[in-house]
Design an enzyme around this catalytic site. Structure first.
Site, PDB file in Angstrom:
ATOM      1  CG  HIS A   1      -1.785   1.129   1.450  1.00  0.00           C
ATOM      2  ND1 HIS A   1      -3.082   1.362   1.019  1.00  0.00           N
ATOM      3  CD2 HIS A   1      -1.457   2.768   1.862  1.00  0.00           C
ATOM      4  CE1 HIS A   1      -3.466   2.579   1.268  1.00  0.00           C
ATOM      5  NE2 HIS A   1      -2.436   3.100   1.927  1.00  0.00           N
ATOM      6  CD  GLU A   2       1.454   3.609   3.538  1.00  0.00           C
ATOM      7  OE1 GLU A   2       1.815   4.921   3.233  1.00  0.00           O
ATOM      8  OE2 GLU A   2       0.515   3.384   4.104  1.00  0.00           O
TER       9      GLU A   2
ATOM     10  CG  HIS B   1       0.098   9.227  -6.617  1.00  0.00           C
ATOM     11  ND1 HIS B   1      -1.069   9.480  -6.235  1.00  0.00           N
ATOM     12  CD2 HIS B   1      -0.097   9.683  -8.112  1.00  0.00           C
ATOM     13  CE1 HIS B   1      -1.796  10.225  -6.741  1.00  0.00           C
ATOM     14  NE2 HIS B   1      -1.231  10.338  -8.231  1.00  0.00           N
TER      15      HIS B   1
END
Ligand SMILES: [Zn+2]
Length: 701
Positions: free
Chosen positions: A487-488, A494
């Site tokens: 997730h991180e 991004h």
């Protein structure tokens, strides 16, 4: 309340420079390290105050020069010039904010608390300068010929100034300044109290037998110099060890220590701060012409309106609670059976029993418990052969460890990330272990943000709170910790794949921010990725297929619980920010307000045993960056689940899918219409069905 300190800046500046001696303050120059990677080895705490103050002074001079320009405003002499201003301040603030999250200490805490109101005043001094709004407004009305990105940036600046109060009369602006200053100071104070609260709530156990259920290695890792065993808490209501502590009284003690934080009338009590926060935000929203603070916040989000978020919560809450209630019945049956079999009296399940019996039920229903997975989830292997591998397959990124760059803590690893053409794409810091100086939870940050205007490439950080094993022991993750790592890293992608010109367009609405990171979670259980990393840490043997199938087959197991605890917190966040000033509860009524909201919406303790993921007094997201925005995880998950469905139908893990994600999501920041890009990519608006399916929810019951 402490007032603005601007007249005192100069003496402080001189005193601190003097104390630092002849040494140059490393924060005052851009870093000479690759990609502007911070000089962690040279920065001292005493450097921050002079650098921040010099940064504010310089930023003001730069802005003032732009505003004194007698020439008519143009995009270059105003908008782009503003983008170029404030670099020293931004860099220093970012650095202090990052280190306060990852490695806090009393000096940094005191500095943040002392300087936060000054920095708020600095922002207001610029945003509320009438010359600035006049210039931006005139430029917008002159309709200059701009490209799409420039037009967007100009409009965003105009909107931001209006939302900061640039059009308000002077007396209202003055009140806004006071509110912003007080809010800034209280934010630092709240964070300090929450961190102290979670540390002070640690349990010290003298009887080793009370820790039955944990492995010997884990128990040894808890052992302190004085022979006692310390159970440190995390800043969520649930605590990881509740899954496995067999000793029921210790579970109760741990759970109660967790939920009591921040409301006990001691030095760490935050209820007065929460009440004041809600009041100041409600007043600020009213000054700016909004019914509530939530209305103000949501205007800039993709959800747009309070009623949209409320309608979604109303739709999902009963479904989640019904699902949790079913789970609760099954857990109670299991507990009863086990008590009967042991010849012990039955008991009614309590909140501190949930995690423990859900682990047992998983073992009964799905034939495995979480502990069986851990030998196959060694941290470094999951990282390199899982997380990095997926990024290579999707985006052609490759990774090389660097040992030559300084770090702020010996546990931090640095990796250089390469684009498919072999050029450096980014630097990545991984700081994965828990420690008392680190705030709770997991998060990603950026030390240097990508922008073509400055020719800068990203330097990003990835922060988890994995308990550190005893020396010499491997770090074996839980399934959920491995998921958090993916997730991180999705947030990191991004930032690392960002390809925008103006830093002012880097950010996306908050309710979209979790979307790319949530999508990245899908690769954890993607068969080819999974087979690549899930190896036994001692033998190297792959995880047996049968075990994997059980994990995947468990699908929606315990999702009623997970959805309910999340929605409970989301509801609290919305309700606290959907109050008018007159409706804000007094400090002594904060907990009663929380209880009433939960009860009214079906989340009360008599409906299920599931408490919100965060209770009001330690809900850092609500007070900090996610105010009126905790629903963002849900909103982003609608985008995520829709996207995962699209990826599964369009080739899965492949460069082709990676290119689409890069083009329509990861590279564009906020420089385009993100929802239009989303729809272009997946061919539809976000859908509710994939989310419901994933969560095992049905709206009809
Ligand atoms: Zn996230």
């Amino acid at each position: 309340m402490r007032k603005l300190l601007l007249p005192f800046l100069l003496p402080v500046l001189l005193a601190t420079s003097f104390a630092a001696g002849a040494r140059d303050n490393p924060l005052l120059q851009p870093s000479s390290l690759p990609l502007g990677y911070p000089h962690f080895d040279q920065i001292q705490d005493a450097d921050f105050a002079p650098a921040l103050q010099a940064g504010m002074a310089l930023h003001w001079r730069e802005v003032d020069n732009i505003l004194r320009n007698p020439a008519a405003p143009t995009f270059e002499n105003t908008v782009e010039a503003l983008e170029r201003a404030g670099r020293l301040l931004g860099r220093t603030q970012n650095m202090l904010g990052s280190l306060s999250g990852t490695d806090n200490n009393p000096a940094r805490q005191a500095l943040q608390q002392r300087l936060a109101p000054e920095m708020a005043a600095h922002r207001d001094r610029i945003a509320l300068d009438p010359r600035l709004f006049a210039r931006i407004d005139a430029l917008l009305k002159a309709k200059p010929k701009l490209d799409a990105e420039q037009q967007r940036l100009l409009e965003r600046m105009h909107r931001n100034l209006r939302r900061a109060g640039a059009e308000l009369p002077l007396d209202k602006q003055q009140r806004l300044r006071e509110i912003n200053s007080e809010l800034a100071q209280m934010g630092a104070e709240f964070n300090r109290k929450v961190l102290a609260g979670v540390n002070d709530a640690a349990l010290f156990i003298t009887d080793r037998a009370a820790l039955t259920g944990l492995s010997d290695a884990e128990i040894d890792a808890l052992k302190q110099a004085d022979g006692r065993f310390q159970i440190a808490l995390q800043n969520t209501t649930g605590q990881p060890l509740l899954h496995r502590l067999q000793h029921r009284p210790l579970r109760e003690q741990l759970y109660k220590a967790s939920i009591a934080r921040g409301s006990q009338g001691d030095a760490n009590d935050t209820t007065a701060l929460v009440s004041r926060f809600a009041a100041l935000r409600a007043e600020r929203a009213a000054l700016l012409g909004f019914a509530t603070y939530a209305d103000f916040e949501l205007q800039e989000q993709t959800a747009k309106e309070v009623k949209t978020v409320n309608a979604l919560l109303r739709q999902l809450a009963p479904a989640a609670v019904a699902s949790a209630r079913k789970e609760q019945v099954a857990l109670q049956q299991l507990a009863d059976q086990e008590q009967d079999a042991a010849g012990q009296p039955r008991f009614a399940l309590q909140a501190w029993d949930w995690d423990f019996y859900s682990e047992r039920l998983r073992a009964v229903q799905h034939g495995y418990d979480g502990e069986q997975l851990r030998p196959y989830l060694e941290l470094q292997t999951v990282l390199e052969r899982g997380v990095f591998h997926a990024a290579t397959e999707l985006f052609g990124l490759t990774f090389k460890r660097r040992h030559d760059l300084p770090v702020y803590h010996p546990d931090v690893q640095v990796w250089e990330v390469f684009a498919p053409n072999g050029k450096t794409q980014a630097l990545l810091l991984l700081d994965l272990y828990a420690r008392p100086s680190k705030r709770g939870g997991a998060w990603a940050n950026g030390y240097v943000r990508q922008s073509r205007l400055f020719g800068e490439k990203p330097v990003v950080g990835n922060h988890l709170n994995i308990p550190k094993p005893a020396p010499g022991q491997p770090t074996l993750l839980t399934w959920s910790e491995a998921n958090t790592l993916f997730h991180e890293f999705g947030h990191n992608l991004h930032s690392m794949l960002s390809d925008i010109r103006y830093p002012g367009l880097a950010g996306t609405p908050r309710d979209y921010v979790e979307y790319p990171s949530q999508v990245n979670e899908m690769w954890l259980s993607w068969p080819s990725v999974f087979k690549h990393y899930a190896r036994h840490h001692q033998t190297g043997a792959p995880m047996p297929e049968a075990l994997l199938n059980k994990v995947l087959g468990a699908g929606t197991f315990n999702q009623g619980f997970a959805t309910t605890e999340y929605l409970g917190a989301t509801l609290l966040d919305q309700r606290w920010h959907q109050l008018s000033l007159a409706e804000v509860p007094k400090p002594e009524m904060v907990m009663a307000f929380e209880a009433r909201v939960l009860q009214q919406e079906g989340f009360g303790p008599d409906q299920t045993l599931v408490a919100p993921r965060y209770r009001t007094p330690y809900f850092s997201h609500m007070v900090g960056g996610y105010s009126a925005g905790y629903y963002s995880y849900l909103w982003s998950e609608l985008l995520d689940a829709t996207t995962v469905e699209w990826i599964e139908k369009n080739g899965g893990l492949s460069r082709q899918v990676g290119e689409q994600l890069k083009r329509h999501v990861l590279s564009i920041g906020g420089s385009k219409d993100i929802m239009a890009e989303f729809e272009t990519m997946v061919g539809s608006k976000p859908k509710l069905e994939p989310y419901l399916k994933r969560r095992g929810l049905s709206l009809s019951n």
